[in-house]
Design a protein around this motif. Structure first.
Motif, PDB file in Angstrom:
ATOM      1  N   PHE A  64       0.828  -1.205   0.000  1.00  0.00           N
ATOM      2  CA  PHE A  64       0.000   0.000   0.000  1.00  0.00           C
ATOM      3  C   PHE A  64       0.865   1.258   0.000  1.00  0.00           C
ATOM      4  O   PHE A  64       0.557   2.223  -0.693  1.00  0.00           O
ATOM      5  CB  PHE A  64      -0.963   0.016   1.194  1.00  0.00           C
ATOM      6  CG  PHE A  64      -2.123  -0.918   1.030  1.00  0.00           C
ATOM      7  CD1 PHE A  64      -3.183  -0.589   0.192  1.00  0.00           C
ATOM      8  CD2 PHE A  64      -2.156  -2.121   1.701  1.00  0.00           C
ATOM      9  CE1 PHE A  64      -4.254  -1.446   0.032  1.00  0.00           C
ATOM     10  CE2 PHE A  64      -3.222  -2.987   1.551  1.00  0.00           C
ATOM     11  CZ  PHE A  64      -4.277  -2.650   0.710  1.00  0.00           C
ATOM     12  N   ARG A  65       1.915   1.246   0.766  1.00  0.00           N
ATOM     13  CA  ARG A  65       2.799   2.427   0.840  1.00  0.00           C
ATOM     14  C   ARG A  65       3.458   2.726  -0.501  1.00  0.00           C
ATOM     15  O   ARG A  65       3.738   3.876  -0.827  1.00  0.00           O
ATOM     16  CB  ARG A  65       3.872   2.210   1.898  1.00  0.00           C
ATOM     17  CG  ARG A  65       3.334   2.376   3.291  1.00  0.00           C
ATOM     18  CD  ARG A  65       4.456   2.473   4.313  1.00  0.00           C
ATOM     19  NE  ARG A  65       3.896   2.695   5.634  1.00  0.00           N
ATOM     20  CZ  ARG A  65       4.274   2.056   6.720  1.00  0.00           C
ATOM     21  NH1 ARG A  65       5.252   1.169   6.658  1.00  0.00           N
ATOM     22  NH2 ARG A  65       3.707   2.311   7.872  1.00  0.00           N
ATOM     23  N   ASN A  66       3.740   1.683  -1.270  1.00  0.00           N
ATOM     24  CA  ASN A  66       4.415   1.842  -2.558  1.00  0.00           C
ATOM     25  C   ASN A  66       3.453   1.803  -3.742  1.00  0.00           C
ATOM     26  O   ASN A  66       3.891   1.646  -4.880  1.00  0.00           O
ATOM     27  CB  ASN A  66       5.481   0.761  -2.725  1.00  0.00           C
ATOM     28  CG  ASN A  66       6.579   0.879  -1.693  1.00  0.00           C
ATOM     29  OD1 ASN A  66       6.986   1.978  -1.340  1.00  0.00           O
ATOM     30  ND2 ASN A  66       7.046  -0.249  -1.186  1.00  0.00           N
ATOM     31  N   ALA A  67       2.162   1.955  -3.490  1.00  0.00           N
ATOM     32  CA  ALA A  67       1.151   1.796  -4.548  1.00  0.00           C
ATOM     33  C   ALA A  67       1.134   2.948  -5.545  1.00  0.00           C
ATOM     34  O   ALA A  67       0.639   2.800  -6.651  1.00  0.00           O
ATOM     35  CB  ALA A  67      -0.234   1.634  -3.924  1.00  0.00           C
ATOM     36  N   GLY A  68       1.661   4.100  -5.162  1.00  0.00           N
ATOM     37  CA  GLY A  68       1.674   5.239  -6.067  1.00  0.00           C
ATOM     38  C   GLY A  68       0.446   6.120  -5.905  1.00  0.00           C
ATOM     39  O   GLY A  68      -0.334   5.975  -4.960  1.00  0.00           O
TER      40      GLY A  68
END
Length: 124
Positions: A64-68
């Motif tokens: 989720f943190r790296n989802a953009g």
């Protein structure tokens, strides 16, 4: 952030024998709240096409943190239940019959039966 919290994962099962990731809280005025489609209790099946099945909680958080900026979620809506792990949401629908729908026909049948019985006794 995306404006919601998650629970679950292989190492922190939210529901017994279920490794799924669930939305536990939607933050007021966050992205998910403003969008309006995601609900507390929803099961998140995938993020940007990436399946969340059998992930540890921290690995799901990292996804989720790296989802953009543009995030696509595949979710499964939670069935409304009163005894589930997530609180019941009152949307005005009880899911059952109104009390009057049961009582009124019952009273009509009882009155009709009493009337028939009285008429039958008068003829005897």
């Amino acid at each position: 952030g995306l404006g919601f919290n998650i629970v679950g994962g292989t190492d922190q099962q939210y529901i017994s024998n279920d490794n799924s990731i669930y939305v536990s809280r939607i933050k007021k005025d966050g992205a998910a709240y403003l969008d309006g489609r995601l609900q507390e209790g929803d099961k998140i099946l995938a993020v940007n096409g990436r399946d969340l099945k059998d992930l540890r909680h921290k690995d799901a958080v990292e996804l989720f943190r790296n989802a953009g900026c543009n995030v696509s979620l595949k979710i499964q809506r939670r069935l409304q239940s009163q005894n589930g792990p997530v609180g019941h949401r009152d949307d005005g629908e009880s899911g059952g019959l109104p009390l009057a729908a049961v009582l009124v026909p019952g009273l009509v049948l009882a009155a009709a039966a009493a009337w028939i019985l009285l008429r039958y006794r008068q003829r005897m």
